[in-house]
Design a protein around this motif. Sequence first.
Motif, PDB file in Angstrom:
ATOM      1  N   VAL A   1      -2.037  -3.225  -0.491  1.00 18.95           N
ATOM      2  CA  VAL A   1      -1.632  -3.209  -1.898  1.00 18.95           C
ATOM      3  C   VAL A   1      -1.359  -4.628  -2.378  1.00 18.95           C
ATOM      4  N   TRP A   2      -0.635  -5.372  -1.594  1.00 14.64           N
ATOM      5  CA  TRP A   2      -0.290  -6.766  -1.924  1.00 14.64           C
ATOM      6  C   TRP A   2      -1.554  -7.611  -2.049  1.00 14.64           C
ATOM      7  N   ALA A   3      -2.475  -7.453  -1.091  1.00 17.95           N
ATOM      8  CA  ALA A   3      -3.713  -8.235  -1.120  1.00 17.95           C
ATOM      9  C   ALA A   3      -4.553  -7.903  -2.351  1.00 17.95           C
ATOM     10  N   ALA A   4      -4.674  -6.623  -2.669  1.00 21.46           N
ATOM     11  CA  ALA A   4      -5.477  -6.214  -3.825  1.00 21.46           C
ATOM     12  C   ALA A   4      -4.851  -6.707  -5.121  1.00 21.46           C
ATOM     13  N   ALA A   5      -3.518  -6.598  -5.217  1.00 21.96           N
ATOM     14  CA  ALA A   5      -2.833  -7.074  -6.422  1.00 21.96           C
ATOM     15  C   ALA A   5      -2.967  -8.590  -6.557  1.00 21.96           C
ATOM     16  N   ASN A   6      -2.858  -9.297  -5.452  1.00 22.61           N
ATOM     17  CA  ASN A   6      -2.991 -10.751  -5.477  1.00 22.61           C
ATOM     18  C   ASN A   6      -4.392 -11.172  -5.923  1.00 22.61           C
ATOM     19  N   ARG A   7      -5.385 -10.466  -5.423  1.00 24.29           N
ATOM     20  CA  ARG A   7      -6.770 -10.787  -5.797  1.00 24.29           C
ATOM     21  C   ARG A   7      -6.996 -10.564  -7.294  1.00 24.29           C
TER      22      ARG A   7
END
Length: 369
Positions: free
Chosen positions: A143-149
């Motif tokens: 979730v964090w990675a997708a939001a960051n991207r």
Amino acid sequence: MSDTRNHSKIDSITGLRGLAALLVVYGHSMRWFSLPFASNCSGEIGVSVFFALSGFLMAYLYIGKDFSALSVTGYAVHRFSRIAPAYLFILLLSFIIHTAFYPDFTYAISEANILRHLFFSGNVSVFWSITPEVEFYFLFVLVWAAANRYLTRRSDITGLALLTLGCLILMAYRDALPGTFVGSKLHYFVFGVIAGVIRSKMDAQQLNVKSLNFLHALLVAAMVSGAVVILAGHGSAILPFADYEAFYSSLLTAVFGAFAVFVFSFSSVVGNFFFANRAIIFCGECSFSIYLLHQPVIFFFHKYLPQPLPLIYLAPFIVIVLILSWLNYRWIERPGARLIKSIGRVFEHKFVSAQPAATSVQIMERELR
């Protein structure tokens, strides 16, 4: 992208966690004590608040911050330090008690199942809820990675879209999934994450204090009224669930849990009175130990005192649970967390010190091309 937000501790959230732990204790006490009221789902309400709180806090603390190997390492260290010391200590102590002294001990940890519990994937008694919690810690990294991207590349929503689709599929089949699998409780975490993202974007200083006091008073009145109705034996009127599985499966309970966490994350006179007082904050600080230790205390009360347990034993029971929980928090949880974090800092320091060397090599490679 860089985010320098420094979210301070929210006392009312700590207090809400304390209330959740006490609800679980009450739910498990009904079977053994001659309580004047019998309330179904009180323990389930407490656990659902724990799940919503996890999703909320993960999003509130990390969504919007840089996503890198170093930040993920720090995240993993903090999550592990929060849960591992008390969990592993009580797990190993339960193994000794069950195998060496009391074969009927409430936490039946034996040679047959200790390994899966050591890997946070067990299902004995209250340990079952730790499994989806830890699984969510791993899922949140995605979730964090997708939001960051998405935040760094506004036109790239591929990761968020695929993750959303996957979550919707899991939530659609939640009734068919094992109770210890994060997918069966994913709706609690997801709504908690949504609440955490919204909360992190809001400036609490700009909110109308009178409106917050009114909203908090309204919610508290609804919670108290609901508790009275349930304790009076009319719980099916507001909690129409055939069993605990139906309760956990409900989207309504997940939405309400996330909403309550979101609303009480703001400060007001009314909210602080109920959830930021010293007594409930104390329970919140010790909530994980309360959650893990109350069942063994019930076991020993039940083993050596008359049955059913007279109501007069309820007060000593609660006092003993709180004392043991505080001792476990003071001598196991906090020192264990400090030790794990110190080890993590050493690892991070070595990791950071290795970065310039790697960067230099990359620069040399580019120059040679």
